[in-house]
Enzyme design. Structure first.
Site, mmCIF file in Angstrom:
data_model
loop_
_atom_site.group_PDB
_atom_site.id
_atom_site.type_symbol
_atom_site.label_atom_id
_atom_site.label_comp_id
_atom_site.label_asym_id
_atom_site.label_seq_id
_atom_site.Cartn_x
_atom_site.Cartn_y
_atom_site.Cartn_z
ATOM 1 N N ASP A 25 1.047 -1.214 -0.009
ATOM 2 C CA ASP A 25 0.086 -0.110 -0.077
ATOM 3 C C ASP A 25 1.007 1.238 -0.056
ATOM 4 O OD1 ASP A 25 -2.108 -1.825 0.195
ATOM 5 O OD2 ASP A 25 -2.994 -1.179 1.974
ATOM 6 N N ARG A 107 -0.213 6.114 17.039
ATOM 7 C CA ARG A 107 -0.534 7.008 15.770
ATOM 8 C C ARG A 107 -0.103 8.366 16.245
ATOM 9 N NH1 ARG A 107 -0.119 2.858 13.255
ATOM 10 N NH2 ARG A 107 -1.867 1.775 12.536
ATOM 11 N N ASP A 136 -7.653 5.343 11.927
ATOM 12 C CA ASP A 136 -6.455 5.777 11.855
ATOM 13 C C ASP A 136 -6.206 7.046 10.981
ATOM 14 O OD1 ASP A 136 -5.041 4.001 13.318
ATOM 15 O OD2 ASP A 136 -4.463 2.698 11.510
ATOM 16 N N SER A 190 -5.616 -8.450 7.808
ATOM 17 C CA SER A 190 -4.624 -7.452 7.766
ATOM 18 C C SER A 190 -4.053 -7.360 9.339
ATOM 19 C CB SER A 190 -4.880 -6.179 7.237
ATOM 20 O OG SER A 190 -6.026 -5.857 8.257
#
Length: 413
Positions: A25, A107, A136, A190
């Site tokens: 990605d 994050r 996110d 994932s």
């Protein structure tokens, strides 16, 4: 995609710092940024203790045309645990009562470094690979704007038309972006990993009725396969933070690493959760947080003998709000910082040692001691004492019952 490119190009981005993992990605995003904006791309890869070799990310960035001086790889493990994980654990934060916020808490740290690097290299934008459906994107962007209100944030998943894995792979093949062989198959889930946890989402797990495959787990043995004999561990605390294990002083990252090992060996820390995302939908995730699960139990145990009742109960009242702020991306908000100040004040005398027994997925408190203990045997003993007059309880009960009696009389009883 031309319309998107034209619209994006109007932002006149000259240099962008990309949160880069080296995976499919973010590698596609890297090339897409170059093509769409005609801009210089700087990559940032954080070593958060995810357990993966990060040098391949450097080599892949170079292969995609990134100058060596524009590739940033930073070991942020100690900063992560010291400045983000530990403050959160002082509050005993659990989202929706169970989730230890392993993804959420990483994050704001990543965003902090993105913004710092942008300032270092003169970039006018940062970019991330979070999708438009998840939490996110919110966490990255709220943090970035809080740290630099003038920064541009680029979220390709909300702009491009590469809306499927097939299109991503085709885009990568057309531009000769290296693709790991296993990416050609449909991965069952994932993952996101750091020193605090690893998460699994999507694909086979999207049906909340389906039990996860045991082979999926990477950080813990099955509780059924854990050793028959329990493992005892002693954790030392100072001002609410764990500073040593079994008599050995350790750094914050070393503490969490060791607790991950001990917890994982004993099948501790698995969670299957259907949670409420900030964007409004429910999602199902599987989490492994062995060290964090042990640490939370130990912290609550040491607080049980060092915290005043009022302070402890107040912490428990504000904890859900604190956890929600972290989950929703408001780490840098004034309200989170205000709650943190309250929490940290309560931790000034949270010192001592906790002994835990880890056994087949369970974390059992076996002992706790502190030089600041509020536990007084001379007051609580069932034997004869000279410090507590049991007759005092009669007036205490009558005064507390007064409003209840008046209410009952008003109802005609």
């Amino acid at each position: 995609m031309a319309a998107v490119g034209e619209q994006a190009g109007q932002q006149q981005v000259k240099k962008v710092v990309l949160a880069y993992s080296g995976g499919l990605d973010t590698s596609v995003i890297l090339k897409w940024l170059q093509e769409t904006y005609g801009c210089e791309v700087v990559t940032f890869t954080a070593d958060l203790g995810q357990g993966e070799e990060l040098e391949p990310a450097r080599k892949k960035a170079e292969l995609l045309g990134i100058k060596p001086q524009n590739i940033f790889i930073r070991d942020v493990r100690e900063e992560f645990v010291r400045d983000f994980v530990f403050p959160m654990f002082r509050a005993n934060a659990l989202y929706e009562g169970v989730y230890l916020l392993g993804t959420s808490i990483a994050r704001p740290l990543i965003s902090k470094h993105l913004v710092e690097i942008a300032a270092e290299v003169g970039a006018d934008a940062v970019a991330h690979g979070a999708t438009g459906k998840g939490n996110d994107q919110v966490r990255f962007e709220l943090s970035a704007y809080a740290l630099n209100p003038h920064i541009k944030v680029i979220a390709p998943w909300r702009l491009w038309d590469l809306t499927s894995r097939t299109r991503l792979l085709a885009y990568a093949e057309e531009r000769q972006i290296p693709i790991a062989k296993d990416k050609y198959g449909e991965a069952p889930y994932s993952t996101d990993a750091n020193l605090l946890h690893i998460s699994y989402e999507g694909k086979a797990l999207e049906d909340p009725w389906v039990e996860p495959d045991e082979a999926m787990y990477t950080r813990s043995v099955s509780p059924a396969e854990a050793p028959d004999a329990p493992t005892y561990v002693e954790i030392e605390f100072e001002r609410g933070d764990a500073v040593g294990i079994d008599g050995v002083r350790l750094s914050p990252a070393e503490v969490l690493t060791r607790l991950n090992e001990l917890g994982g060996q004993n099948g501790v820390g698995r969670l299957d959760l259907v949670e409420n995302r900030f964007v409004g939908m429910k999602s199902r995730g599987i989490y492994e947080t062995p060290g964090g699960t042990v640490l939370l139990a130990a912290h609550r145990a040491i607080e049980s003998i060092t915290l005043d009742r009022g302070a402890a109960h107040l912490k428990d009242e504000v904890m859900p709000r604190y956890a929600e702020l972290i989950y929703n991306g408001f780490w840098y908000s004034p309200e989170r910082e205000a709650i943190q100040a309250l929490v940290d004040k309560t931790q000034e005398r949270v010192n001592g040692t906790v002994r835990l027994k880890l056994w087949k997925g369970n974390v059992i408190t076996a002992g706790r001691k502190s030089p600041n203990s509020l536990y007084r045997l001379d007051y609580v003993t069932f034997e004869e004492d000279s410090v507590y007059d049991q007759r005092d309880a009669q007036g205490f009960i009558k005064l507390n019952a007064l409003r209840l009696r008046l209410g009952a009389m008003a109802r005609g009883k």
